[in-house]
Write an enzyme that holds these catalytic residues in place. Structure first.
Site, short mmCIF file in Angstrom:
data_model
loop_
_atom_site.label_atom_id
_atom_site.label_comp_id
_atom_site.label_asym_id
_atom_site.label_seq_id
_atom_site.Cartn_x
_atom_site.Cartn_y
_atom_site.Cartn_z
N ASP A 137 -5.73 6.37 -1.75
CA ASP A 137 -5.90 5.01 -2.26
C ASP A 137 -5.65 4.01 -1.14
OD1 ASP A 137 -6.14 2.90 -4.19
OD2 ASP A 137 -3.96 2.71 -4.11
N LYS A 174 2.36 14.03 4.23
CA LYS A 174 3.67 13.60 4.74
C LYS A 174 4.57 14.83 4.68
CE LYS A 174 6.44 10.27 6.17
NZ LYS A 174 6.28 9.57 7.47
N ASP A 216 1.43 8.23 8.21
CA ASP A 216 1.70 7.02 9.00
C ASP A 216 0.91 7.03 10.30
OD1 ASP A 216 3.30 9.18 9.65
OD2 ASP A 216 5.12 8.03 9.98
N ASP A 226 -8.66 1.76 1.43
CA ASP A 226 -8.75 0.30 1.58
C ASP A 226 -8.65 -0.08 3.06
OD1 ASP A 226 -8.82 0.00 -1.18
OD2 ASP A 226 -7.43 -1.69 -1.17
C1 IPM Z 1 -8.95 2.47 -6.59
C2 IPM Z 1 -8.09 1.47 -7.32
C3 IPM Z 1 -7.43 2.19 -8.49
C4 IPM Z 1 -6.54 3.27 -7.93
C5 IPM Z 1 -6.66 1.30 -9.46
C6 IPM Z 1 -7.48 0.14 -9.94
C7 IPM Z 1 -6.13 2.11 -10.61
O1 IPM Z 1 -7.17 0.89 -6.46
O2 IPM Z 1 -9.86 3.04 -7.20
O3 IPM Z 1 -8.71 2.68 -5.40
O4 IPM Z 1 -5.40 3.00 -7.55
O5 IPM Z 1 -6.98 4.42 -7.89
MG MG Z 2 -7.41 1.41 -4.45
#
Ligand code: IPM
Ligand code: MG
Length: 343
Positions: free
Chosen positions: A238, A181, A214, A242
């Protein structure tokens, strides 16, 4: 001599999916692995008042690899600053073992194209790797808190950026997308500068592009095939990992490796402890099993055994194996058996 593996089942579905990984490991590497199990996360808070005891940390340090399932759950969720949290165990473990490089491969399987919320023609042939910096940034900067004010500092040093950039370039065949960013954050401007330098000095044959986070989030769902290696900091990594996980249809399929300069590495699914389905015997064990495969490959250099597990998982899915997260009704035990049958 057998490799020493520390098993950290942790919380929620964790203790249910660890045995699945062990069964599969024993099938491909019989007698080659020796296990030591320890409480971790909320389970360790309940037993010892801390998510990561000194004894568990010492066992991890002496292991050849650490296989972790998941930590956390509503029982230990608190906004109270003084109380121990399961996630702290994970952060301490990463920091103490020097695991600065988190690798999260994302490769949707043809058998599961229909399980993804995205259109098949979008995700087809996506094969990307998120390289997330894991021991710096806003996760580990100084924190302050009063009744009316709170802060989390985001700090990166040149050395921290250099070493994670090297991991990303070394993993790439042709392109690295560095995500930051830089229009807002000073840490991102240093990030960009250092990534440019590492690229120019050490990896001039790999293409590099710099994309704002973004925009990257948008492109990840609009044109995921574009990405090969995504290099990014702790917080952005992180979130983006996901997001990238959903390309495969379920976060229940994604393994990850956290590596330092030397072993042991830590291998864990990207998903969490799924407290809502804990105890039902329906958790998808595939991300755990694939994390075990990643452990064989990246932690123990047992490539053929790692491949055997991965192709057994592919075949089981191709033959129709579906746990509830993938729209089916296979149990954890049935899913594990389906993988074992292909080994
Ligand atoms: C991940 C998880 C962890 C993170 C948490 C559980 C601390 O979300 O491994 O991605 O944020 O790194
Ligand atoms: Mg995570």
């Amino acid at each position: 001599m057998a490799y020493k593996i520390v098993l950290l089942g942790g919380d929620g579905i964790g203790p249910e999916i660890i045995p699945a990984a062990v069964e599969v490991l024993d099938a491909v590497a019989p007698g080659q692995l020796e296990y030591e199990e320890h409480l971790f996360g909320g389970a360790a808070i309940d037993a010892h008042g801390t998510p990561l005891t000194d004894a568990t940390l010492a066992a991890c340090r002496h292991a050849d690899a650490v296989l972790l399932a998941a930590a956390g759950g509503p029982k230990w969720d608190t906004t109270e600053p003084g109380l121990p949290r399961p996630e702290q165990g994970l952060l301490s473990l990463r920091k103490e073992l020097g695991l600065f490089a988190n690798l999260r491969p994302v490769r949707p399987l043809p058998a599961l194209y229909e399980a993804s919320p995205l259109k098949r023609e979008l995700i087809e042939h996506t094969d990307l790797l998120v390289v997330r910096e894991l021991t710096g940034g806003i996760y580990f900067g100084e924190k302050t808190r009063t009744d009316s004010r709170a802060s989390d500092a985001c700090v990166y040093t040149r050395a921290e950026i250099e070493r994670i950039a090297r991991v990303a370039f070394a993993a790439a065949r042709s392109r690295v997308t560095s995500v930051d960013k830089a229009n807002i954050l000073e840490t991102s401007r240093l990030w960009r500068e250092v990534v440019r330098e590492v690229h120019g000095n050490e990896f001039p044959n790999i293409e590099v592009e710099h994309v704002l986070v973004d925009t990257a989030a948008m492109r990840l769902v609009a044109a995921p095939r574009h990405f090969e290696v995504i290099l990014t900091d702790n917080m952005f990594g992180d979130i983006l990992s996901d997001e990238a996980a959903m390309l495969t249809g379920s976060i229940g399929l994604l393994p990850s490796a956290s590596l330092g300069e030397t072993p042991p590495g830590l291998f864990e699914p990207v998903h969490g402890s799924a407290p809502d389905i804990a105890g039902t015997g329906t958790a998808n064990p595939l991300a755990m099993i694939l994390s075990a495969a990643l452990m064989l490959r990246r932690g123990l250099r047992l490539e053929p055994q790692a491949l055997a597990i991965e192709s057994a998982v592919d075949k089981a899915l191709a033959e129709g194996l579906r746990t509830p997260d993938l729209g089916g009704d296979a149990t954890t035990a049935q899913a594990t058996r389906a993988v074992l049958e292909h080994l």
